[in-house]
Design a protein around this motif. Structure first.
Motif, short mmCIF file in Angstrom:
data_model
loop_
_atom_site.label_atom_id
_atom_site.label_comp_id
_atom_site.label_asym_id
_atom_site.label_seq_id
_atom_site.Cartn_x
_atom_site.Cartn_y
_atom_site.Cartn_z
N ALA A 88 0.82 -1.22 0.00
CA ALA A 88 0.00 0.00 0.00
C ALA A 88 0.86 1.27 0.00
CB ALA A 88 -0.93 0.00 1.21
N ASP A 89 2.18 1.11 -0.10
CA ASP A 89 3.11 2.25 -0.08
C ASP A 89 3.79 2.38 -1.44
OD1 ASP A 89 5.35 3.93 0.29
OD2 ASP A 89 5.55 3.33 2.38
N PRO A 90 3.62 3.50 -2.16
CA PRO A 90 4.23 3.62 -3.49
C PRO A 90 5.76 3.52 -3.46
CG PRO A 90 3.32 5.73 -2.77
CD PRO A 90 2.89 4.69 -1.78
N GLU A 91 6.38 3.95 -2.37
CA GLU A 91 7.84 3.89 -2.28
C GLU A 91 8.33 2.45 -2.25
OE1 GLU A 91 11.74 5.55 -2.07
OE2 GLU A 91 9.82 6.16 -2.91
N PHE A 92 7.57 1.55 -1.64
CA PHE A 92 7.93 0.12 -1.62
C PHE A 92 8.07 -0.41 -3.03
CE2 PHE A 92 6.38 -4.28 -1.98
CZ PHE A 92 7.36 -4.94 -1.26
N ARG A 152 14.62 -14.26 -13.85
CA ARG A 152 15.11 -15.11 -12.74
C ARG A 152 16.35 -14.51 -12.10
NH1 ARG A 152 12.47 -19.76 -12.05
NH2 ARG A 152 11.44 -20.72 -13.81
N GLY A 153 17.23 -13.93 -12.90
CA GLY A 153 18.43 -13.30 -12.37
C GLY A 153 18.14 -12.08 -11.52
N LEU A 154 17.11 -11.35 -11.86
CA LEU A 154 16.75 -10.14 -11.10
C LEU A 154 15.98 -10.44 -9.82
CD1 LEU A 154 15.67 -7.77 -14.00
CD2 LEU A 154 17.73 -7.60 -12.60
N THR A 155 15.32 -11.60 -9.76
CA THR A 155 14.46 -11.86 -8.61
C THR A 155 15.23 -11.99 -7.30
OG1 THR A 155 14.41 -14.23 -9.06
CG2 THR A 155 12.60 -12.89 -9.95
N GLY A 156 16.47 -12.45 -7.34
CA GLY A 156 17.26 -12.52 -6.11
C GLY A 156 17.49 -11.15 -5.52
N ARG A 157 17.82 -10.19 -6.38
CA ARG A 157 18.02 -8.82 -5.89
C ARG A 157 16.71 -8.21 -5.43
NH1 ARG A 157 21.92 -7.11 -10.70
NH2 ARG A 157 20.65 -8.70 -11.64
N ILE A 181 13.02 -6.48 -0.97
CA ILE A 181 11.76 -6.69 -0.24
C ILE A 181 12.07 -7.02 1.22
CG2 ILE A 181 9.78 -8.25 0.01
CD1 ILE A 181 9.76 -8.45 -3.09
N SER A 182 13.02 -7.94 1.43
CA SER A 182 13.37 -8.34 2.80
C SER A 182 13.90 -7.16 3.60
CB SER A 182 14.42 -9.46 2.77
OG SER A 182 13.86 -10.63 2.22
N ARG A 183 14.76 -6.36 2.98
CA ARG A 183 15.32 -5.20 3.67
C ARG A 183 14.20 -4.23 4.06
NH1 ARG A 183 19.07 -3.31 -0.04
NH2 ARG A 183 19.96 -5.37 0.11
N TRP A 184 13.26 -3.98 3.14
CA TRP A 184 12.14 -3.07 3.42
C TRP A 184 11.33 -3.60 4.61
CZ3 TRP A 184 10.26 1.50 1.24
CH2 TRP A 184 9.00 1.89 1.66
N LEU A 185 10.96 -4.88 4.56
CA LEU A 185 10.14 -5.45 5.62
C LEU A 185 10.89 -5.48 6.95
CD1 LEU A 185 8.36 -8.24 3.57
CD2 LEU A 185 7.37 -6.08 4.34
N ASP A 186 12.20 -5.76 6.91
CA ASP A 186 13.02 -5.70 8.14
C ASP A 186 12.96 -4.29 8.74
OD1 ASP A 186 13.94 -8.33 8.07
OD2 ASP A 186 15.84 -7.82 7.10
N ASP A 187 13.18 -3.30 7.90
CA ASP A 187 13.18 -1.90 8.37
C ASP A 187 11.83 -1.52 8.96
OD1 ASP A 187 15.80 -1.72 7.52
OD2 ASP A 187 15.34 -0.51 5.74
N GLU A 188 10.75 -1.93 8.31
CA GLU A 188 9.40 -1.61 8.80
C GLU A 188 9.13 -2.31 10.13
OE1 GLU A 188 7.13 0.68 7.43
OE2 GLU A 188 9.01 1.15 6.42
N GLU A 189 9.60 -3.56 10.26
CA GLU A 189 9.39 -4.29 11.51
C GLU A 189 10.14 -3.62 12.66
OE1 GLU A 189 10.99 -8.49 12.54
OE2 GLU A 189 8.97 -8.76 11.69
N ARG A 190 11.37 -3.17 12.40
CA ARG A 190 12.14 -2.48 13.43
C ARG A 190 11.51 -1.15 13.80
NH1 ARG A 190 16.54 -4.87 10.79
NH2 ARG A 190 16.84 -3.13 9.39
N ALA A 191 10.96 -0.43 12.81
CA ALA A 191 10.36 0.88 13.06
C ALA A 191 9.02 0.75 13.79
CB ALA A 191 10.16 1.64 11.75
N GLY A 192 8.32 -0.38 13.53
CA GLY A 192 6.98 -0.57 14.09
C GLY A 192 7.01 -0.97 15.48
#
Length: 174
Positions: free
Chosen positions: A23-27, A153-158, A163-174
């Motif tokens: 729901a966040d355009p920046e994500f 397939r090559g881009l999906t790892g990055r 995605i993981s970094r974003w969710l980690d940051d949001e979990e720490r901020a929340g």
């Protein structure tokens, strides 16, 4: 004819965390910025629906792909920089996120269409993407489609890392 690409990845975050991110355009911009160049553009973003019910999100993104990250078969079709225009439409609830993706490559006969979902699992959630990639080029279409699938397939790892970094940051901020 088209070539199917099905990807699935588990994350240690619940569906509500994904729904908030989607729901966040920046994500959306950050998850596609695989090379960290900041050249991903959010062309349109719409969020509708009640905050306590199913929300709908529509995002349109423009993503330039630098030379060298493009399969050679595709690069031959180009007269300039490869640009991908990606439209995602999501229905978001705390229990499930369901979406549709459409991808166009302006100036080429290459496109993709498919579905996406985020569903809960024991230890978090699973993001799944199922796309049909089409290259409407007589005789060469199948080879181009396979090259595009390999590139994706090559881009999906990055993308997974972002995605993981974003969710980690949001979990720490929340």
């Amino acid at each position: 004819m088209s070539t199917r690409l099905a990807l699935s990845r588990a994350y240690p975050y619940g569906v509500p965390a994904f729904a908030a991110a989607l729901a966040d355009p920046e994500f959306h911009r950050v998850k596609l910025d695989a090379d960290g160049s900041g050249r991903i553009e959010v062309l349109a973003f719409e969020r509708t629906g009640p905050p306590d019910g199913a929300e709908r999100v529509r995002v349109v993104l423009r993503q330039p792909i630098p030379p060298g990250q493009i399969p050679a078969m595709v690069e031959q079709l180009l007269s300039g920089v490869l640009v991908i225009e990606r439209t995602e439409e999501w229905t978001l609830t705390p229990a499930r996120c369901a979406g549709r993706a459409r991808v166009a490559v302006p100036g080429t006969p290459i496109s993709a269409d498919g579905t996406m979902s985020v569903v809960g699992e024991d230890a978090g959630s699973r993001l799944s993407v199922d796309l049909d990639i089409t290259a409407a080029v007589p005789l060469l279409g199948g080879g181009i489609e396979r090259a595009v699938v390999t590139g994706i397939r090559g881009l999906t790892g990055r993308e997974h890392d972002r995605i993981s970094r974003w969710l980690d940051d949001e979990e720490r901020a929340g």
